[in-house]
Design an enzyme around this catalytic site. Structure first.
Site, PDB file in Angstrom:
ATOM      1  N   SER A 236       0.852  -1.187   0.000  1.00 56.74           N
ATOM      2  CA  SER A 236       0.000   0.000   0.000  1.00 56.74           C
ATOM      3  C   SER A 236       0.889   1.238   0.000  1.00 56.74           C
ATOM      4  O   SER A 236       2.114   1.143   0.017  1.00 56.74           O
ATOM      5  CB  SER A 236      -0.911   0.010   1.241  1.00 56.74           C
ATOM      6  OG  SER A 236      -0.128   0.194   2.423  1.00 56.74           O
ATOM      7  N   LYS A 237       0.257   2.382  -0.018  1.00 54.91           N
ATOM      8  CA  LYS A 237       0.982   3.658  -0.082  1.00 54.91           C
ATOM      9  C   LYS A 237       1.967   3.837   1.074  1.00 54.91           C
ATOM     10  O   LYS A 237       2.969   4.529   0.932  1.00 54.91           O
ATOM     11  CB  LYS A 237      -0.014   4.824  -0.086  1.00 54.91           C
ATOM     12  CG  LYS A 237      -0.593   5.133  -1.458  1.00 54.91           C
ATOM     13  CD  LYS A 237       0.460   5.765  -2.363  1.00 54.91           C
ATOM     14  CE  LYS A 237      -0.131   6.229  -3.671  1.00 54.91           C
ATOM     15  NZ  LYS A 237       0.910   6.805  -4.565  1.00 54.91           N
ATOM     16  N   ARG A 238       1.689   3.204   2.184  1.00 55.49           N
ATOM     17  CA  ARG A 238       2.586   3.387   3.332  1.00 55.49           C
ATOM     18  C   ARG A 238       3.961   2.771   3.076  1.00 55.49           C
ATOM     19  O   ARG A 238       4.926   3.078   3.787  1.00 55.49           O
ATOM     20  CB  ARG A 238       1.976   2.781   4.599  1.00 55.49           C
ATOM     21  CG  ARG A 238       1.916   1.264   4.606  1.00 55.49           C
ATOM     22  CD  ARG A 238       1.406   0.724   5.932  1.00 55.49           C
ATOM     23  NE  ARG A 238       1.369  -0.728   5.950  1.00 55.49           N
ATOM     24  CZ  ARG A 238       0.351  -1.450   5.507  1.00 55.49           C
ATOM     25  NH1 ARG A 238      -0.704  -0.851   5.006  1.00 55.49           N
ATOM     26  NH2 ARG A 238       0.382  -2.768   5.549  1.00 55.49           N
ATOM     27  N   GLU A 246       5.311   6.143 -10.491  1.00 54.70           N
ATOM     28  CA  GLU A 246       6.163   6.637  -9.404  1.00 54.70           C
ATOM     29  C   GLU A 246       7.583   6.092  -9.529  1.00 54.70           C
ATOM     30  O   GLU A 246       8.550   6.790  -9.229  1.00 54.70           O
ATOM     31  CB  GLU A 246       5.554   6.236  -8.056  1.00 54.70           C
ATOM     32  CG  GLU A 246       4.221   6.912  -7.761  1.00 54.70           C
ATOM     33  CD  GLU A 246       3.608   6.422  -6.471  1.00 54.70           C
ATOM     34  OE1 GLU A 246       3.738   7.119  -5.440  1.00 54.70           O
ATOM     35  OE2 GLU A 246       2.995   5.323  -6.479  1.00 54.70           O
TER      36      GLU A 246
END
Length: 464
Positions: A236-238, A246
Site C-alpha cells: 500500500s501507499k505506506r 512513481e
C-alpha cells in the site's frame, strides 16, 4: 494446448494508475507469449462506467509503453462487447445451461439474511410457470461434485459445487456481469493462458463453469501471488511507491524495472541480473513461487545500477530524456548533450538511478561561467589560483589523455611543494563549482580541452 499458438492477455480496469502488481502481471504475460512466438493482447475492462475514465486508460497505456511492453492489435474495450456477452447469456438460456430468475433484490436479501452461511438458491431454477416480468439470467451451475482448477502455479484447487450459487450472467436491465464478460472475451480473443493475480482465484471456479456450460476449452490458468511490502503486509501507499509512474519518476530505467519485476515472484536458478532476451528465453510458469513476493528497494537499486552500467550511450541518453520528460524537467540542450555523452562511461559506473547520474553529471550540464558554491570557493585561494594558472599553461599542448593530465597536475603540485589534493580541490571548484564530483581528471577528459581550459581560465582571470 501444445499445438495451439500461445495467446496471453493483460486486462486492467481503467479506474486509476497502473499498479506495480498490475505491471508485473502484464510483464509475466508478455514474457510468456513473446518467449514462445505467441501473441500478447490488451483488454481494457471498462464495464464499470461510473469509475472507468479515459484518463486512467491513457495512463495504463502510457505505463505499458514506458515499461517497453508492446501488444498485438488494438486494445479491446470490454464495454464495447456488451452485446456479444448478452448473446452468449441468451444462448445458454436457450441451451438450458441457464435459466430465468425473477427474484427481486429485496427477496434475495431476505433469503440471504435467513441463510447467512449458504449460497443463494433461486426458487426459479426449475420453475415452469414463469411470469411476464423482468428477469435476470442465471447460470444453472452443478449442485453436486466439485469444480477443479488445474492451476499452473497453485496446483489443483478444488471447490465444492454446493458452495457456489447460480451466479447472474445477465442482469434484469440487460447488462452482462463481469464474470460472464471475462470468459466470453477470453474465449473470443483466443486466450490460451490466463496469467493473473491470485486474488482472482475465487472467481475462477465460477468462470470454469461457464466454459464447461458452453462446451469451450478451458485456458491454462496461472494465478500468481500478490506483491507485499518489505514488512510482509499487503502493498500500500505506506510502503512508498506503488504506481508504475512513481518508479519512473524515481528514475529507475525501464530495463531495470523489467528485470526486477520479473524476479519478483519468479526465479531461474540463482540468476538475479539478466537482459530481455534471457528473460524471454527463461521465463516459464513452473518458476513462479506460491508465496507472496516482497518489494525490496535496496535490491531494486542494485538491479538498476547494473542496468545503467550496462546500457550503451545511446540507450542511456534516451532513458535520461524519457526521465526528464516524465518529471516535467527541461530537455537537454545540444551543448549539454555534447558535454554529457563523453562523460557517460565514468558516470554510469556508480549511479544507481537516473537522478543520481544527473546529479553526478552536473559538471557537464552547467554552462560558463561556472557558479561556485561557498564550500568550493574555499579551495580557490590565491595560491591555488596561481597553480591553476601554471597548470593551464602546461596543459595547452597536452594530448588530453587522462594519465598525461594527472601527470601535469602532479608536476605543478610538486613545483609548489603541495600535495595533489591541493590542486585537485582547486580544479574541482573551477570545473564544477562544488566539492562533490567525479574525478577531476575524468571531468577534464569528458569536457575536452577547449571547455576545460576555458573554465580554468575563467578562474585565473577573475583572480587578476
Amino acid at each position: 494446448m501444445s499445438d495451439t499458438p500461445i495467446v496471453t492477455r493483460f486486462a486492467p480496469s481503467p479506474t486509476g494508475y497502473l499498479h506495480i502488481g498490475g505491471a508485473r502481471t502484464a510483464l509475466f504475460n508478455w514474457l510468456y507469449a513473446r518467449g514462445r512466438g505467441g501473441k500478447f493482447l490488451l483488454r481494457i475492462e471498462d464495464t464499470d462506467r461510473a469509475r472507468s475514465t479515459p484518463e486512467a486508460t491513457a495512463a495504463i497505456l502510457k505505463g505499458l509503453e514506458w515499461l517497453g511492453l508492446d501488444w498485438d492489435g488494438d486494445p479491446v474495450s470490454q464495454f464495447a462487447r456488451k452485446d456479444r456477452h448478452a448473446e452468449v447469456a441468451r444462448q445458454m438460456l436457450a441451451d438450458g445451461t441457464a435459466y430465468k430468475c425473477f427474484s427481486t433484490p429485496e427477496e434475495i436479501a431476505e433469503w440471504r439474511e435467513a441463510h447467512p452461511r449458504e449460497p443463494f438458491k433461486s426458487p426459479w431454477r426449475d420453475a415452469t410457470d414463469l411470469p411476464d416480468a423482468p428477469y435476470a439470467i442465471r447460470l444453472r451451475a452443478p449442485r453436486e461434485g466439485e469444480t477443479v482448477i488445474n492451476d499452473a502455479v497453485q496446483g489443483d484447487v478444488r471447490v465444492a459445487n454446493d458452495q457456489l450459487d447460480d451466479m447472474v450472467l445477465l442482469r434484469s436491465d440487460g447488462t452482462p456481469t463481469y464474470m460472464l464478460a471475462v470468459v466470453v472475451d477470453d474465449y473470443d480473443m483466443g486466450v490460451t493462458h490466463v496469467i493473473r493475480g491470485d486474488d482472482h482465484l475465487t472467481n475462477t471456479a465460477r468462470q470454469i463453469q461457464i466454459y464447461d456450460a458452453m462446451g469451450w476449452r478451458r485456458p491454462v490458468f496461472a494465478h500468481i501471488p500478490l506483491i507485499h511490502g518489505e514488512d510482509g503486509k499487503k502493498l500500500s501507499k505506506r510502503h512508498g511507491a506503488v504506481g508504475l509512474h512513481e518508479f519512473a519518476e524515481l528514475g529507475y530505467p525501464a530495463a531495470a524495472m523489467r528485470n526486477y519485476l520479473a524476479r519478483l515472484g519468479w526465479s531461474h536458478g540463482d540468476d538475479e541480473l539478466f537482459d530481455d532476451a534471457q528473460a524471454r528465453e527463461w521465463f516459464d510458469l513452473p518458476g513462479i513461487g506460491r508465496a507472496p513476493a516482497r518489494l525490496d528497494f535496496k535490491k531494486l537499486e542494485h538491479v538498476s545500477g547494473h542496468h545503467i552500467g550496462a546500457m550503451d550511450d545511446a540507450a542511456l541518453m534516451a532513458a535520461l530524456e524519457d526521465y526528464l520528460a516524465e518529471t516535467g524537467s527541461a530537455p537537454l540542450t545540444e551543448a549539454q548533450e555534447q558535454r554529457l555523452v563523453p562523460a557517460l562511461p565514468v558516470l554510469k559506473e556508480k549511479a544507481k538511478t537516473l537522478p543520481q547520474l544527473i546529479e553526478q553529471a552536473r559538471f557537464a550540464l552547467i554552462d560558463r561561467p561556472v557558479q561556485i558554491d561557498e564550500k568550493a570557493a574555499k579551495a580557490l585561494d590565491s595560491v591555488s589560483r596561481g597553480m591553476l594558472n601554471s597548470l593551464t599553461a602546461a596543459m595547452q599542448h597536452a594530448s588530453w589523455a587522462r594519465d598525461e593530465l594527472e601527470g601535469a597536475a602532479k608536476a605543478v603540485a610538486e613545483e609548489n611543494g603541495v600535495g595533489l589534493g591541493k590542486i585537485a580541490g582547486a580544479l574541482r571548484a573551477a570545473l564544477a563549482g562544488r566539492t562533490a564530483t567525479p574525478s577531476v581528471f575524468d571531468m577534464m577528459t569528458a569536457l575536452g580541452r577547449e571547455e576545460s581550459l576555458a573554465r580554468l581560465q575563467d578562474q585565473t582571470e577573475s583572480a587578476g
